[in-house]
Scaffold this active site. Structure first.
Site, PDB file in Angstrom:
ATOM      1  N   ARG A 114       4.599   6.037   6.878  1.00  0.00           N
ATOM      2  CA  ARG A 114       5.153   4.778   7.425  1.00  0.00           C
ATOM      3  C   ARG A 114       5.827   5.058   8.767  1.00  0.00           C
ATOM      4  O   ARG A 114       5.682   4.281   9.720  1.00  0.00           O
ATOM      5  CB  ARG A 114       6.147   4.155   6.432  1.00  0.00           C
ATOM      6  CG  ARG A 114       5.468   3.442   5.278  1.00  0.00           C
ATOM      7  CD  ARG A 114       6.457   2.626   4.447  1.00  0.00           C
ATOM      8  NE  ARG A 114       7.326   3.470   3.649  1.00  0.00           N
ATOM      9  CZ  ARG A 114       7.115   3.759   2.361  1.00  0.00           C
ATOM     10  NH1 ARG A 114       6.090   3.259   1.722  1.00  0.00           N
ATOM     11  NH2 ARG A 114       7.960   4.536   1.702  1.00  0.00           N
ATOM     12  N   PHE A 137      -3.002  -4.456   1.694  1.00  0.00           N
ATOM     13  CA  PHE A 137      -2.327  -3.989   0.475  1.00  0.00           C
ATOM     14  C   PHE A 137      -0.869  -3.680   0.814  1.00  0.00           C
ATOM     15  O   PHE A 137      -0.381  -2.577   0.593  1.00  0.00           O
ATOM     16  CB  PHE A 137      -3.015  -2.746  -0.105  1.00  0.00           C
ATOM     17  CG  PHE A 137      -4.512  -2.873  -0.276  1.00  0.00           C
ATOM     18  CD1 PHE A 137      -5.039  -3.492  -1.401  1.00  0.00           C
ATOM     19  CD2 PHE A 137      -5.385  -2.381   0.692  1.00  0.00           C
ATOM     20  CE1 PHE A 137      -6.421  -3.609  -1.560  1.00  0.00           C
ATOM     21  CE2 PHE A 137      -6.759  -2.491   0.532  1.00  0.00           C
ATOM     22  CZ  PHE A 137      -7.287  -3.105  -0.603  1.00  0.00           C
ATOM     23  N   ASP A 157      -1.586  -9.095   0.799  1.00  0.00           N
ATOM     24  CA  ASP A 157      -1.498  -8.565  -0.566  1.00  0.00           C
ATOM     25  C   ASP A 157      -1.872  -9.698  -1.507  1.00  0.00           C
ATOM     26  O   ASP A 157      -1.635 -10.871  -1.204  1.00  0.00           O
ATOM     27  CB  ASP A 157      -0.087  -8.056  -0.881  1.00  0.00           C
ATOM     28  CG  ASP A 157      -0.080  -7.044  -2.030  1.00  0.00           C
ATOM     29  OD1 ASP A 157       0.064  -5.833  -1.768  1.00  0.00           O
ATOM     30  OD2 ASP A 157      -0.240  -7.481  -3.190  1.00  0.00           O
ATOM     31  N   SER A 158      -2.463  -9.349  -2.653  1.00  0.00           N
ATOM     32  CA  SER A 158      -2.864 -10.392  -3.600  1.00  0.00           C
ATOM     33  C   SER A 158      -1.727 -10.778  -4.532  1.00  0.00           C
ATOM     34  O   SER A 158      -1.857 -11.712  -5.317  1.00  0.00           O
ATOM     35  CB  SER A 158      -4.062  -9.921  -4.414  1.00  0.00           C
ATOM     36  OG  SER A 158      -3.761  -8.697  -5.038  1.00  0.00           O
ATOM     37  N   ASP A 216      -4.068   0.749   2.466  1.00  0.00           N
ATOM     38  CA  ASP A 216      -3.391   1.582   1.450  1.00  0.00           C
ATOM     39  C   ASP A 216      -3.601   0.948   0.078  1.00  0.00           C
ATOM     40  O   ASP A 216      -2.665   0.404  -0.512  1.00  0.00           O
ATOM     41  CB  ASP A 216      -1.895   1.702   1.784  1.00  0.00           C
ATOM     42  CG  ASP A 216      -1.175   2.631   0.817  1.00  0.00           C
ATOM     43  OD1 ASP A 216      -1.827   3.527   0.238  1.00  0.00           O
ATOM     44  OD2 ASP A 216       0.046   2.464   0.625  1.00  0.00           O
ATOM     45  N   CYS A 271      -5.193   6.999  -3.013  1.00  0.00           N
ATOM     46  CA  CYS A 271      -4.253   7.671  -3.920  1.00  0.00           C
ATOM     47  C   CYS A 271      -4.940   7.976  -5.247  1.00  0.00           C
ATOM     48  O   CYS A 271      -4.287   8.170  -6.267  1.00  0.00           O
ATOM     49  CB  CYS A 271      -2.980   6.846  -4.111  1.00  0.00           C
ATOM     50  SG  CYS A 271      -3.268   5.222  -4.822  1.00  0.00           S
TER      51      CYS A 271
HETATM   52  N1  SAH Z   1       1.466   0.337   1.224  1.00  0.00           N
HETATM   53  C1  SAH Z   1       2.438   0.025   0.217  1.00  0.00           C
HETATM   54  C2  SAH Z   1       1.942   0.327  -1.190  1.00  0.00           C
HETATM   55  C3  SAH Z   1       0.634  -0.345  -1.574  1.00  0.00           C
HETATM   56  S1  SAH Z   1       0.398  -0.480  -3.287  1.00  0.00           S
HETATM   57  C4  SAH Z   1       3.754   0.711   0.530  1.00  0.00           C
HETATM   58  O1  SAH Z   1       3.810   1.613   1.401  1.00  0.00           O
HETATM   59  O2  SAH Z   1       4.764   0.398  -0.088  1.00  0.00           O
HETATM   60  C5  SAH Z   1      -1.030  -1.409  -3.460  1.00  0.00           C
HETATM   61  C6  SAH Z   1      -0.854  -2.905  -3.311  1.00  0.00           C
HETATM   62  O3  SAH Z   1      -2.165  -3.466  -3.338  1.00  0.00           O
HETATM   63  C7  SAH Z   1      -0.085  -3.644  -4.380  1.00  0.00           C
HETATM   64  O4  SAH Z   1       0.962  -4.354  -3.782  1.00  0.00           O
HETATM   65  C8  SAH Z   1      -1.088  -4.625  -5.020  1.00  0.00           C
HETATM   66  O5  SAH Z   1      -0.502  -5.894  -5.301  1.00  0.00           O
HETATM   67  C9  SAH Z   1      -2.097  -4.766  -3.927  1.00  0.00           C
HETATM   68  N2  SAH Z   1      -3.479  -5.098  -4.328  1.00  0.00           N
HETATM   69  C10 SAH Z   1      -4.220  -4.566  -5.311  1.00  0.00           C
HETATM   70  N3  SAH Z   1      -5.487  -5.032  -5.280  1.00  0.00           N
HETATM   71  C11 SAH Z   1      -5.543  -5.898  -4.235  1.00  0.00           C
HETATM   72  C12 SAH Z   1      -6.577  -6.691  -3.658  1.00  0.00           C
HETATM   73  N4  SAH Z   1      -7.824  -6.655  -4.144  1.00  0.00           N
HETATM   74  N5  SAH Z   1      -6.284  -7.448  -2.581  1.00  0.00           N
HETATM   75  C13 SAH Z   1      -5.033  -7.465  -2.071  1.00  0.00           C
HETATM   76  N6  SAH Z   1      -4.028  -6.714  -2.557  1.00  0.00           N
HETATM   77  C14 SAH Z   1      -4.274  -5.951  -3.627  1.00  0.00           C
END
Ligand code: SAH
Length: 396
Positions: free
Chosen positions: A211, A227, A249-250, A300, A340
């Protein structure tokens, strides 16, 4: 003490100090042991090798606490091991000033099944193995002593507990959580941490350095953060001087948390942000159809491949989003892309990303190979501990 007797020729991984004993290596148990009990691991010729926690329900039938077969596994053992793990974090300059730090990273810190994350005065604890579960009280006492924290909140609700025959456990195991939202400042940005209901133990500490790098690279750029969860990358990009940040984000609760985080940072220009509740796979296509483009894109996603068995399906998903990402980048743009999934190694991930660039018809080069922050170390003897990998790629 009960002995776990290995089959002939099955002591090799232990000799390399790998702490897992798989079901297929176990000849028999001489004596009785309940889940989590300590057993002495012996070679087929009777040589004592280690002390381990017995876990009859798991394919990983035992996890080593100590490679010294004479080592007593008791309160004093956990006090020493926890204190050593906490002390290691104090010697790294990138961790020294942080309020959010992973204090114990399981196998890689010699404490299989134990995860402990400090968020200011609160420690979030996750116990994922039968042995760790059995020693909860000793581990909590050791954490309290090593950190002088005000509360320890247990978040043992990871699905991996099921494989050890353990039920989910959550709740305060020491002290009381402070009133109101718990927040930490990470490299100048204040973020709330929901230890009770957030992902993992409340926050993705592993991405801290990535980050920060994002912020450093984002100056003057139009950024797309896919995400976004609670907005960690988005807010660091803004703090670094991004011209605009679109975040997707979803999950509505994740976006609500991102909105609160934005409000917690009045120094940032909220008018430069746009937040979309959408599926990233669809949103990337819509953005392209709308003719949008960006100078930096962060991908991510959640774990697409929980194990190697899912690698192929996961590879398609990674390919899809990386291809869309490359297509949305302006010349000179940077793609920060992560996986991950333990089941997808760096080599495979890089191949997938290279394939995506090639299909998108762009030339790109890797500026940085990225991994988890140093409070998530990888034991050299436990390569399975490596899960987060990332590439920062720039278009030519
Ligand atoms: N980058 C973030 C962590 C990401 S975790 C950080 O640094 O804190 C992954 C995220 O993806 C979650 O919030 C989850 O709600 C979202 N997610 C999962 N599948 C998804 C999709 N198909 N479309 C959009 N968001 C999604």
């Amino acid at each position: 003490m009960t002995q776990l007797v290995l089959k002939p020729g099955k002591a090799r991984s232990l000799a390399r100090r790998h702490p897992w004993i798989f079901a297929g290596s176990v000849d028999r148990l001489d004596g009785r042991a309940r889940p989590g009990d300590t057993v002495t691991v012996v070679d087929s010729d009777g040589t004592e090798l280690a002390r381990a926690a017995w876990s009859p329900e798991s394919q990983i039938r035992a996890r080593v606490w100590s490679f010294d077969p004479q080592q007593a596994i008791d309160h004093a053992f956990f006090k020493r091991a926890v204190a050593a793990s906490v002390a290691r974090r104090q010697t790294h300059p990138w961790l020294a000033g942080q309020q959010g730090v992973r204090l114990i990273h399981g196998e890689s810190d010699g404490l299989p099944g134990v995860i402990a994350d400090r968020y200011g005065k609160v420690v979030a604890l996750q116990l994922t193995s039968a042995g760790a579960d059995k020693w909860r009280e000793a581990i909590v006492a050791a954490i309290v002593q090593a950190t002088a924290c005000e509360a320890v909140f247990e978040r043992s609700d990871s699905e991996v507990r099921g494989r050890e025959g353990l039920e989910p456990v959550t709740g305060c195991v020491y002290g009381v959580l402070p009133d109101g939202a718990l927040t930490i400042v990470e490299n100048g940005v204040r973020m709330e941490v929901d230890v009770v209901g957030g992902h993992k133990t409340g926050f993705y500490l592993d991405q801290r350095d990535n980050r920060l790098l994002t912020g450093q690279l984002a100056a003057g750029r139009d950024v797309l953060n896919c995400f976004c969860y609670s907005g960690g990358f988005s807010l660091q990009a803004l703090a670094g001087g991004a011209r605009s940040v679109v975040s997707i984000d979803s999950s509505a609760p994740a976006l609500a948390s991102a909105a609160r985080n934005l409000a917690l940072n009045p120094q940032l220009d909220a008018s430069r942000t746009e937040w979309c509740e959408d599926d990233v796979f669809k949103a990337l296509r819509s953005l392209r159809e709308a003719g949008r483009s960006f100078d930096m894109i962060i991908l991510d996603p959640p774990k697409f491949a929980p194990s190697a068995a899912y690698a192929e399906r996961a590879a398609r998903a990674y390919k899809d989003i990386n291809l869309s990402g490359f297509r949305l980048l302006n010349p000179g743009g940077i793609l920060m892309t992560y996986s991950c999934s333990g089941g997808v190694g760096l080599e495979l991930f890089q191949k997938i990303v290279a394939g995506a660039a090639s299909d998108a018809g762009v030339e790109a080069r890797i500026l940085h190979r990225l991994g988890a922050a140093p409070d998530h170390p990888i034991g050299l003897a436990v390569p399975e501990g490596e899960y987060l990998k990332g590439l920062a790629c720039q278009l030519g």
